[in-house]
Design a protein around this motif. Structure first.
Motif, PDB file in Angstrom:
ATOM      1  N   TYR A  60       0.904  -1.335   0.056  1.00 44.23           N
ATOM      2  CA  TYR A  60      -0.158  -0.144   0.180  1.00 44.23           C
ATOM      3  C   TYR A  60       0.709   1.280  -0.158  1.00 44.23           C
ATOM      4  O   TYR A  60       2.023   1.174   0.867  1.00 44.23           O
ATOM      5  CB  TYR A  60      -0.897   0.022   1.242  1.00 44.23           C
ATOM      6  N   ASN A  61       0.456   2.193  -0.770  1.00 42.13           N
ATOM      7  CA  ASN A  61       1.346   3.491  -1.049  1.00 42.13           C
ATOM      8  C   ASN A  61       0.711   4.257   0.019  1.00 42.13           C
ATOM      9  O   ASN A  61      -0.026   4.184   1.092  1.00 42.13           O
ATOM     10  CB  ASN A  61       1.353   4.034  -2.346  1.00 42.13           C
ATOM     11  N   GLU A  65      -3.457   3.269  -1.359  1.00 39.02           N
ATOM     12  CA  GLU A  65      -3.774   2.544  -2.810  1.00 39.02           C
ATOM     13  C   GLU A  65      -2.783   1.328  -2.703  1.00 39.02           C
ATOM     14  O   GLU A  65      -1.666   1.308  -2.498  1.00 39.02           O
ATOM     15  CB  GLU A  65      -3.504   3.413  -4.099  1.00 39.02           C
ATOM     16  N   GLN A  66      -3.279   0.268  -3.407  1.00 38.50           N
ATOM     17  CA  GLN A  66      -2.906  -1.028  -3.351  1.00 38.50           C
ATOM     18  C   GLN A  66      -1.696  -0.829  -4.775  1.00 38.50           C
ATOM     19  O   GLN A  66      -2.064  -0.160  -5.823  1.00 38.50           O
ATOM     20  CB  GLN A  66      -3.679  -2.233  -3.892  1.00 38.50           C
ATOM     21  N   VAL A  67      -0.483  -0.944  -4.739  1.00 39.76           N
ATOM     22  CA  VAL A  67       0.388  -1.134  -5.958  1.00 39.76           C
ATOM     23  C   VAL A  67       1.064  -2.314  -6.056  1.00 39.76           C
ATOM     24  O   VAL A  67       1.495  -2.896  -5.277  1.00 39.76           O
ATOM     25  CB  VAL A  67       1.632  -0.099  -5.577  1.00 39.76           C
ATOM     26  N   SER A 167      -7.763  -5.195 -12.516  1.00 37.51           N
ATOM     27  CA  SER A 167      -7.444  -4.163 -11.459  1.00 37.51           C
ATOM     28  C   SER A 167      -5.931  -4.429 -11.029  1.00 37.51           C
ATOM     29  O   SER A 167      -5.192  -3.218 -10.844  1.00 37.51           O
ATOM     30  CB  SER A 167      -8.336  -4.441 -10.152  1.00 37.51           C
ATOM     31  N   SER A 171      -2.857  -1.776 -11.680  1.00 34.43           N
ATOM     32  CA  SER A 171      -2.015  -1.111 -10.329  1.00 34.43           C
ATOM     33  C   SER A 171      -0.665  -1.423 -11.015  1.00 34.43           C
ATOM     34  O   SER A 171       0.393  -0.585 -10.660  1.00 34.43           O
ATOM     35  CB  SER A 171      -2.371  -2.033  -9.343  1.00 34.43           C
ATOM     36  N   THR A 176      -5.318   3.654 -14.077  1.00 32.54           N
ATOM     37  CA  THR A 176      -6.644   3.115 -13.221  1.00 32.54           C
ATOM     38  C   THR A 176      -7.086   2.099 -14.333  1.00 32.54           C
ATOM     39  O   THR A 176      -6.903   2.017 -15.551  1.00 32.54           O
ATOM     40  CB  THR A 176      -7.552   4.523 -13.100  1.00 32.54           C
TER      41      THR A 176
END
Length: 188
Positions: A60-61, A65-67, A167, A171, A176
């Protein structure tokens, strides 16, 4: 198990007794889709070899957000090796994108092979090096436009496009999901 033995033999010589020790210290493991091989804040307990399936590494950044940092598929070692070796808490997740079948080594078994299999440390070093390279974010160069990043993803990971949720791919590419859908439509 034959896949793992073939992988090992590509990296070095192991006699029959060594192969027997490897088989003896390994165990089979299954991960359901969305199951975790390793989690943040937990000390990794094992090294795995993927027989079937895809695992992604993510974190998570600062914005929460998931990276997605990497994808690891069949015939590859999977581990949060730095934290596994150091016995420290992980800073990323290793999660199954698909149902996975693996061969796993608990830490004590992985370490025992160094004493039981002649040449194991050199082979292990090569395996870990390949694992670390695969997990390093060698993927998209953010300075490239998104379409170029997606084309390179398709070239580098042709089998993943139908196996991994969009998704996760978005990522990984730093776009997006809506942008990725638009890129895919424009490429058709």
């Amino acid at each position: 198990m034959d896949e793992l033995i073939a992988y090992i033999l590509k990296l070095g010589q192991v006699d029959e007794q060594g192969i027997a020790h490897i088989r003896e210290h390994a165990s089979y493991m299954e991960l359901p889709k969305d199951g975790y091989f390793s989690k943040v804040a937990h000390i990794p307990q094992q090294v795995g070899f993927i027989l079937e399936g895809v695992i992604r590494g993510y974190y998570y950044n600062a914005a929460g957000e998931q990276v997605t940092r990497c994808f690891i598929a069949e015939n590859s070692l999977v581990a949060d090796y730095i934290h596994f070796e150091a016995g420290t808490r992980s800073s990323e997740y290793l999660q199954a994108c698909t149902p996975c079948r693996l061969i796993a080594f608990e830490k004590k078994d992985w370490e025992a092979l160094s004493h039981l299999v002649e040449g194991w440390d050199a082979i292990k070093h090569k395996m870990v090096h390949l694992c670390m390279y695969q997990k390093s974010r060698k993927g998209p160069v953010i300075s490239q436009d998104a379409t170029t990043r997606y084309r390179e993803f398709m070239e580098n990971y042709p089998t993943l496009i139908q196996r991994v949720p969009l998704s996760y791919i978005a990522s990984y590419l730093g776009v997006t999901q809506q942008s990725l859908s638009r890129i895919r439509r424009n490429m058709q």
